[in-house]
Design an enzyme around this catalytic site. Sequence first.
Site, short mmCIF file in Angstrom:
data_model
loop_
_atom_site.label_atom_id
_atom_site.label_comp_id
_atom_site.label_asym_id
_atom_site.label_seq_id
_atom_site.Cartn_x
_atom_site.Cartn_y
_atom_site.Cartn_z
N GLY A 50 -13.63 5.20 -5.27
CA GLY A 50 -12.43 4.36 -5.08
C GLY A 50 -12.23 2.92 -5.86
O GLY A 50 -11.44 2.88 -6.64
N ASP A 71 -23.52 7.46 -10.59
CA ASP A 71 -23.01 8.32 -9.40
C ASP A 71 -23.83 9.79 -9.63
O ASP A 71 -23.81 10.35 -10.62
CB ASP A 71 -21.78 8.40 -9.80
CG ASP A 71 -20.76 8.63 -8.09
OD1 ASP A 71 -19.81 8.03 -8.00
OD2 ASP A 71 -21.38 9.45 -7.66
N ASN A 79 -11.00 13.33 -2.86
CA ASN A 79 -11.33 12.06 -3.75
C ASN A 79 -10.00 11.85 -4.59
O ASN A 79 -9.72 10.58 -4.78
CB ASN A 79 -12.34 11.98 -4.75
CG ASN A 79 -13.76 12.59 -4.10
OD1 ASN A 79 -14.35 13.19 -4.62
ND2 ASN A 79 -13.82 12.11 -3.11
N GLN A 81 -6.87 11.30 -3.92
CA GLN A 81 -5.93 10.39 -3.28
C GLN A 81 -5.98 8.74 -3.65
O GLN A 81 -5.25 8.15 -3.59
CB GLN A 81 -5.89 10.63 -1.82
CG GLN A 81 -5.35 9.58 -0.87
CD GLN A 81 -6.23 8.53 -0.54
OE1 GLN A 81 -7.59 8.66 -1.04
NE2 GLN A 81 -6.24 7.77 0.48
N ARG A 82 -7.25 8.37 -4.44
CA ARG A 82 -7.49 7.26 -4.50
C ARG A 82 -8.12 6.98 -5.81
O ARG A 82 -8.35 6.02 -6.37
CB ARG A 82 -8.06 6.45 -3.50
CG ARG A 82 -9.40 6.80 -3.06
CD ARG A 82 -9.90 6.59 -1.67
NE ARG A 82 -11.11 7.11 -1.40
CZ ARG A 82 -11.46 8.47 -0.88
NH1 ARG A 82 -10.15 9.30 -1.15
NH2 ARG A 82 -12.53 9.03 -0.72
N CYS A 197 -14.99 4.70 5.18
CA CYS A 197 -13.68 5.01 4.93
C CYS A 197 -13.55 6.44 5.21
O CYS A 197 -12.40 7.09 5.35
CB CYS A 197 -13.35 4.70 3.44
SG CYS A 197 -13.18 3.15 2.95
N CYS A 351 -31.64 2.43 21.98
CA CYS A 351 -33.03 2.52 21.31
C CYS A 351 -33.41 1.21 20.75
O CYS A 351 -33.09 0.26 21.37
CB CYS A 351 -32.89 3.70 20.19
SG CYS A 351 -31.57 3.32 18.82
#
Length: 393
Positions: A50, A71, A79, A81-82, A197, A351
Amino acid sequence: MSLPPLVEPADELTVDEVRRYSRHLIIPDVGMAGQKRLKNAKVLCVGAGGLGSPALMYLAAAGVGTLGIIDFDVVDESNLQRQIIHGQSDVGRLKAESAAASVREINPLVEVVIHNTALTTENVMEIFSGYDLIVDGTDNFATRYMVNDAAVLLGKPYVWGSIYRFDGQASVFWAEHGPCYRCLYPEPPPPGMVPSCAEGGVLGVLCASIGSIQVNEAIKLLTGIGDPLVGRLMIYDALEMKYRDVKVRKDPECVLCGKNPTVTELLDDYEAFCGAISDEAAEAASGSTITALELKGMMDRGENIFVVDVREPNEYEIVSIPGATLIPKGEFLNGSALEKLPQDKKIVLHCKSGARSAEALAVVKSAGFSDAVHVGGGVLSWVKTVDPSLPSY
Ligand SMILES: [Zn+2]
């Protein structure tokens, strides 16, 4: 505050470069010298998602000479969409490869370095050392703390950004001149407290708003112009359409960049540091996480609860929350814990830090205990906020 340029200028611009960058060259503050600095600059973008998408595209167009892309993921339909550096035909392709192709299309004069790997404690120092500046577009806390620690240890500046739904934040962290990420956020949030997100969503165009701030700051640092976002946190609210910046001071007690640092090398395991949990656990914890103080309140009011400590017996011996019943996490995973749980009480799991209890919570909820909750921050948070007289470990 103004800072000297991060990069020495390249010897010259070619005729092609002069034509391409003419709108920069005629800005007095950038000019030939600034553009030559950009040409000589080596910038690494962590993540081609993004934030990395707009960042890489504008860094490329601006004429940053060497752009590194790290990456390990592949492009997914969700993905698009942005993450506008990738297109429909890139679905299924490695993001680093897809992003590199777009960068070359935007500006063939840029040298692209592809790091098709996950950033790890084994490779982060070596990879970062090849760059002048890091742009952090990561979406998880483990990588974020690792990026910060590596950048501080190497003395490199990095431009950080984060996005969620309609809200964005950005800053420049550079320990030599200001605070680091740990000065702002000394500890990662308890697992389950901050949704990603992927869980909470993000307005696609928010990536452009924050990514463009990151590129803006990168260009200023590389060329030494303007007032960099060092020691300031930019906060953007897209619904209100408001930007505001707040001062962030360097913490003299910062464990990494303070006067007496205790973190002098990378941590062994950032996932463990941040209490990384599975998707199922994150989903179970979302909306079903209480604080230690809230648990104390429930106890004080005499609410009908059954508190379960899912740690191991030796941990329980060191410190435990009064009244908690010990049932180690393994018994939840093999199912044997369920028969020990009362049907007529609200189940409260905890915990040490909130990671294991979130895993157990996923099991408990899917077994029908729909109102079960867990304690974010676990026993550590109990010690810190409820009873500091107890030992921490
Ligand atoms: Zn710091």
